[in-house]
Design a protein around this motif. Structure first.
Motif, PDB file in Angstrom:
ATOM      1  N   GLY A 114       0.740  -1.263  -0.008  1.00  0.00           N
ATOM      2  CA  GLY A 114      -0.170  -0.065  -0.097  1.00  0.00           C
ATOM      3  C   GLY A 114       0.735   1.539  -0.077  1.00  0.00           C
ATOM      4  N   ILE A 115       0.260   2.393   1.023  1.00  0.00           N
ATOM      5  CA  ILE A 115       1.379   3.464   0.875  1.00  0.00           C
ATOM      6  C   ILE A 115       2.654   3.495   1.340  1.00  0.00           C
ATOM      7  CG2 ILE A 115       1.270   5.463   2.099  1.00  0.00           C
ATOM      8  CD1 ILE A 115      -1.834   5.211   2.418  1.00  0.00           C
ATOM      9  N   GLY A 116       2.911   2.427   2.304  1.00  0.00           N
ATOM     10  CA  GLY A 116       4.324   2.216   2.454  1.00  0.00           C
ATOM     11  C   GLY A 116       4.945   1.737   1.286  1.00  0.00           C
ATOM     12  N   ASP A 129       8.949  -4.265   7.831  1.00  0.00           N
ATOM     13  CA  ASP A 129       7.589  -4.657   7.842  1.00  0.00           C
ATOM     14  C   ASP A 129       7.519  -5.922   8.712  1.00  0.00           C
ATOM     15  OD1 ASP A 129       5.046  -4.144   5.395  1.00  0.00           O
ATOM     16  OD2 ASP A 129       4.843  -5.779   6.767  1.00  0.00           O
ATOM     17  N   VAL A 130       6.329  -6.247   9.215  1.00  0.00           N
ATOM     18  CA  VAL A 130       6.234  -7.530  10.050  1.00  0.00           C
ATOM     19  C   VAL A 130       5.993  -8.696   9.030  1.00  0.00           C
ATOM     20  CG1 VAL A 130       3.667  -7.385  10.270  1.00  0.00           C
ATOM     21  CG2 VAL A 130       5.090  -8.678  12.254  1.00  0.00           C
ATOM     22  N   ASP A 131       5.688  -8.218   7.923  1.00  0.00           N
ATOM     23  CA  ASP A 131       5.578  -9.569   6.693  1.00  0.00           C
ATOM     24  C   ASP A 131       6.554  -9.438   6.222  1.00  0.00           C
ATOM     25  OD1 ASP A 131       4.900 -10.864   4.622  1.00  0.00           O
ATOM     26  OD2 ASP A 131       3.064 -10.088   4.249  1.00  0.00           O
ATOM     27  N   VAL A 154       6.218  -3.451  14.625  1.00  0.00           N
ATOM     28  CA  VAL A 154       6.092  -2.530  15.356  1.00  0.00           C
ATOM     29  C   VAL A 154       5.552  -2.222  16.776  1.00  0.00           C
ATOM     30  CG1 VAL A 154       6.493  -0.720  13.220  1.00  0.00           C
ATOM     31  CG2 VAL A 154       4.149  -1.380  14.715  1.00  0.00           C
ATOM     32  N   ARG A 155       4.800  -3.398  17.067  1.00  0.00           N
ATOM     33  CA  ARG A 155       4.182  -3.424  18.260  1.00  0.00           C
ATOM     34  C   ARG A 155       5.433  -3.766  19.497  1.00  0.00           C
ATOM     35  NH1 ARG A 155      -0.373  -7.944  16.467  1.00  0.00           N
ATOM     36  NH2 ARG A 155       1.568  -8.636  15.286  1.00  0.00           N
ATOM     37  N   GLY A 190      -0.080   0.256   9.937  1.00  0.00           N
ATOM     38  CA  GLY A 190      -1.515   0.202  10.304  1.00  0.00           C
ATOM     39  C   GLY A 190      -2.199  -0.616   9.907  1.00  0.00           C
ATOM     40  N   LEU A 236       1.396   8.360  10.219  1.00  0.00           N
ATOM     41  CA  LEU A 236       0.273   8.158   9.220  1.00  0.00           C
ATOM     42  C   LEU A 236      -1.167   8.245  10.396  1.00  0.00           C
ATOM     43  CD1 LEU A 236      -0.326   7.507   6.037  1.00  0.00           C
ATOM     44  CD2 LEU A 236       2.045   7.849   7.044  1.00  0.00           C
ATOM     45  N   ALA A 237      -1.974   9.421  10.344  1.00  0.00           N
ATOM     46  CA  ALA A 237      -3.169   9.464  10.782  1.00  0.00           C
ATOM     47  C   ALA A 237      -4.015   9.029   9.607  1.00  0.00           C
ATOM     48  CB  ALA A 237      -3.245  10.536  11.366  1.00  0.00           C
ATOM     49  N   TYR A 258     -10.649   1.801  14.667  1.00  0.00           N
ATOM     50  CA  TYR A 258      -9.429   2.039  13.832  1.00  0.00           C
ATOM     51  C   TYR A 258      -9.575   3.818  13.785  1.00  0.00           C
ATOM     52  CZ  TYR A 258      -7.257   3.659   9.419  1.00  0.00           C
ATOM     53  OH  TYR A 258      -6.744   4.369   8.387  1.00  0.00           O
ATOM     54  N   PRO A 270      -4.542  10.770   4.860  1.00  0.00           N
ATOM     55  CA  PRO A 270      -5.034  10.501   3.344  1.00  0.00           C
ATOM     56  C   PRO A 270      -6.271  10.044   3.407  1.00  0.00           C
ATOM     57  CG  PRO A 270      -3.159   8.767   4.674  1.00  0.00           C
ATOM     58  CD  PRO A 270      -3.630   9.578   5.650  1.00  0.00           C
ATOM     59  N   GLY A 271      -6.959  10.312   2.191  1.00  0.00           N
ATOM     60  CA  GLY A 271      -8.134   9.773   1.995  1.00  0.00           C
ATOM     61  C   GLY A 271      -7.722   8.453   1.270  1.00  0.00           C
ATOM     62  N   SER A 323      -4.670   0.150  -1.430  1.00  0.00           N
ATOM     63  CA  SER A 323      -3.680  -0.778  -0.694  1.00  0.00           C
ATOM     64  C   SER A 323      -4.574  -1.924  -0.241  1.00  0.00           C
ATOM     65  CB  SER A 323      -3.572  -0.013   0.646  1.00  0.00           C
ATOM     66  OG  SER A 323      -4.563  -0.025   1.636  1.00  0.00           O
TER      67      SER A 323
HETATM   68  N1  LIG Z   1      -5.324   3.143   2.137  1.00  0.00           N
HETATM   69  C1  LIG Z   1      -5.887   3.960   2.670  1.00  0.00           C
HETATM   70  O1  LIG Z   1      -6.977   4.456   2.052  1.00  0.00           O
HETATM   71  C2  LIG Z   1      -5.683   4.872   3.952  1.00  0.00           C
HETATM   72  C3  LIG Z   1      -6.280   5.886   4.209  1.00  0.00           C
HETATM   73  C4  LIG Z   1      -5.823   6.680   5.549  1.00  0.00           C
HETATM   74  C5  LIG Z   1      -4.881   6.265   6.382  1.00  0.00           C
HETATM   75  N2  LIG Z   1      -4.108   5.075   5.930  1.00  0.00           N
HETATM   76  C6  LIG Z   1      -3.154   4.912   6.788  1.00  0.00           C
HETATM   77  O2  LIG Z   1      -2.027   4.316   5.898  1.00  0.00           O
HETATM   78  C7  LIG Z   1      -1.234   3.333   6.599  1.00  0.00           C
HETATM   79  C8  LIG Z   1      -0.869   2.471   5.484  1.00  0.00           C
HETATM   80  O3  LIG Z   1      -1.926   1.699   5.338  1.00  0.00           O
HETATM   81  P1  LIG Z   1      -2.316   1.106   3.710  1.00  0.00           P
HETATM   82  O4  LIG Z   1      -3.634   1.228   3.557  1.00  0.00           O
HETATM   83  O5  LIG Z   1      -1.155   1.263   3.181  1.00  0.00           O
HETATM   84  O6  LIG Z   1      -2.371  -0.345   4.503  1.00  0.00           O
HETATM   85  P2  LIG Z   1      -1.711  -1.970   3.774  1.00  0.00           P
HETATM   86  O7  LIG Z   1      -2.274  -2.762   4.493  1.00  0.00           O
HETATM   87  O8  LIG Z   1      -1.659  -1.835   2.523  1.00  0.00           O
HETATM   88  O9  LIG Z   1      -0.098  -1.895   4.221  1.00  0.00           O
HETATM   89  C9  LIG Z   1       0.146  -1.770   5.478  1.00  0.00           C
HETATM   90  C10 LIG Z   1       1.339  -2.547   5.868  1.00  0.00           C
HETATM   91  O10 LIG Z   1       1.906  -2.677   7.160  1.00  0.00           O
HETATM   92  C11 LIG Z   1       2.389  -3.894   7.548  1.00  0.00           C
HETATM   93  N3  LIG Z   1       2.123  -4.044   9.214  1.00  0.00           N
HETATM   94  C12 LIG Z   1       1.078  -4.243   9.811  1.00  0.00           C
HETATM   95  N4  LIG Z   1       1.228  -4.553  10.867  1.00  0.00           N
HETATM   96  C13 LIG Z   1       2.547  -4.405  11.105  1.00  0.00           C
HETATM   97  C14 LIG Z   1       3.254  -4.355  12.394  1.00  0.00           C
HETATM   98  N5  LIG Z   1       2.721  -4.841  13.384  1.00  0.00           N
HETATM   99  N6  LIG Z   1       4.778  -4.132  12.138  1.00  0.00           N
HETATM  100  C15 LIG Z   1       5.184  -3.861  11.027  1.00  0.00           C
HETATM  101  N7  LIG Z   1       4.438  -3.712   9.977  1.00  0.00           N
HETATM  102  C16 LIG Z   1       3.248  -3.824  10.036  1.00  0.00           C
HETATM  103  C17 LIG Z   1       1.549  -4.692   6.761  1.00  0.00           C
HETATM  104  O11 LIG Z   1       2.258  -6.094   6.682  1.00  0.00           O
HETATM  105  C18 LIG Z   1       1.579  -3.904   5.332  1.00  0.00           C
HETATM  106  O12 LIG Z   1       2.675  -4.545   4.469  1.00  0.00           O
HETATM  107  C19 LIG Z   1      -2.120   3.007   7.806  1.00  0.00           C
HETATM  108  O13 LIG Z   1      -1.490   3.779   8.921  1.00  0.00           O
HETATM  109  C20 LIG Z   1      -3.208   3.556   7.468  1.00  0.00           C
HETATM  110  O14 LIG Z   1      -3.985   3.510   8.590  1.00  0.00           O
HETATM  111  C21 LIG Z   1      -4.592   4.259   4.669  1.00  0.00           C
END
Ligand SMILES: NC(=O)c1ccc[n+]([C@@H]2O[C@H](COP(=O)([O-])OP(=O)(O)OC[C@H]3O[C@@H](n4cnc5c(N)ncnc54)[C@H](O)[C@@H]3O)[C@@H](O)[C@H]2O)c1
Length: 285
Positions: free
Chosen positions: A21-23, A42-44, A66-67, A94, A143-144, A158, A190-191, A195
């Motif tokens: 996703g965003i990361g 990443d945890v994965d 990250v926990r 997240g 990231l909020a 969430y 973000p909106g 992901s």
């Molecule tokens: N995608 C959206 O629309 C959106 C909108 C607003 C905010 N966000 C925020 O953006 C951030 C990224 O979200 P995303 O949508 O890309 O999600 P995603 O699920 O696509 O990616 C999240 C990544 O975080 C990793 N992860 C999860 N738990 C973990 C841990 N304990 N330690 C380390 N890594 C861990 C996952 O393995 C995954 O690779 C989050 O904080 C999310 O809340 C996303």
């Protein structure tokens, strides 16, 4: 205004949740376009290695949860020792959770708190002292979400966690100002961005399972309108380079949510019934 290349080009970044996703979008932009060395956390393990394989030697995969505060501390020590001072820390990892609050399993609640809130705290705790001691301009982004300034039924854990991240980041901004460190602190709201977050989200095991899954379905449906992670990453990094505190990917939608929230608080209004700011495709026709 300085460009992302001027501010970050060639420096060292740490991105948590970098495997998807965003990361992953951020990692591609930072390592690819800005030639940064990126510690992709990443945890994965598969996801961390996949993004490193895709991008080559500038991306260094690190499998860390990250926990776990000790694991994040060890990561910070190793990174500083091996690569030097961090110019950009992005607390991005997240997770989501669907279901009525009273149906949410305590373990799922704890997972959201531990990853979304404590994970950000652990990143700050581990990396900020080194960034402060380095005495050079650096940036920390957490990231909020647009959810940090609104409320959404069936996603309470969430949404609560994102309010917490925003509050934590606002306090951190004040603390950094108080000590006079040259660190730009930003909250990213973000909106909708492409992901895995909704498919990977927790659900409920008893109670109104159908309502939880219907909410997941609604979010998966509106995902069709999501911005690509690469476009979001470029927007986020450009705003960080300009030193913005509130970083947004969808300015109109987020500003509308901010104004509605401000109005609700200023006028002591109870939350209005929820209407998605991202209409499902069939609703928008
Ligand atoms: N995608 C959206 O629309 C959106 C909108 C607003 C905010 N966000 C925020 O953006 C951030 C990224 O979200 P995303 O949508 O890309 O999600 P995603 O699920 O696509 O990616 C999240 C990544 O975080 C990793 N992860 C999860 N738990 C973990 C841990 N304990 N330690 C380390 N890594 C861990 C996952 O393995 C995954 O690779 C989050 O904080 C999310 O809340 C996303």
């Amino acid at each position: 205004m300085p460009t992302a290349q001027e501010v970050f080009g060639g420096g060292l970044a740490v991105v948590t949740g970098a495997g998807a996703g965003i990361g992953a979008g951020l990692t591609r932009h930072l390592a690819g376009d800005l030639a940064m060395t990126v510690i992709a956390v990443d945890v994965d393990a598969q996801a961390a290695h996949r993004i490193a394989d895709e991008l080559g030697e500038r991306v260094v995969p690190r499998v860390v949860d990250v926990r776990d505060p000790d694991a994040v501390d060890r990561l910070a020590c190793q990174v500083e020792e091996e690569f030097g001072p961090v110019r950009l820390l992005i607390n991005n990892a997240g997770v989501e959770q669907f279901g009525y609050l009273w149906d949410v399993p305590p373990l799922n609640w704890q997972r959201v708190v531990d990853v979304n809130i404590s994970g950000v705290f652990h990143g700050i705790r581990a990396f900020l002292p080194g960034m402060i001691a380095a005495g050079r301009r650096s940036h920390v982004l957490s990231l909020a979400s647009i959810g940090a300034v609104t409320s959404v039924p069936l996603q309470a854990p969430y949404i609560m966690s994102k309010h917490a991240v925003l509050a934590m980041t606002e306090c951190l901004y004040q603390e950094i100002a108080e000590i006079g460190a040259d660190i730009a602190v930003s909250a990213v709201l973000p909106g909708l961005v492409e992901s895995n977050i909704f498919s990977a989200a927790g659900g409920v095991e008893s109670g109104d399972v159908a309502a939880a899954e219907a909410q997941r379905k609604r979010m998966l449906a509106v995902r069709e309108q999501a911005m690509s992670a690469d476009e979001a990453a470029e927007n986020i990094v450009a705003q960080a380079a300009r030193g913005e505190f509130y970083i947004v990917t969808h300015p109109e939608v987020v500003h509308a949510a901010m104004s509605a929230r401000a109005d609700q608080l200023a006028n002591h209004r109870a939350p209005a019934p929820h209407r998605s700011r991202f209409a499902a495709p069939e609703q928008s026709r």
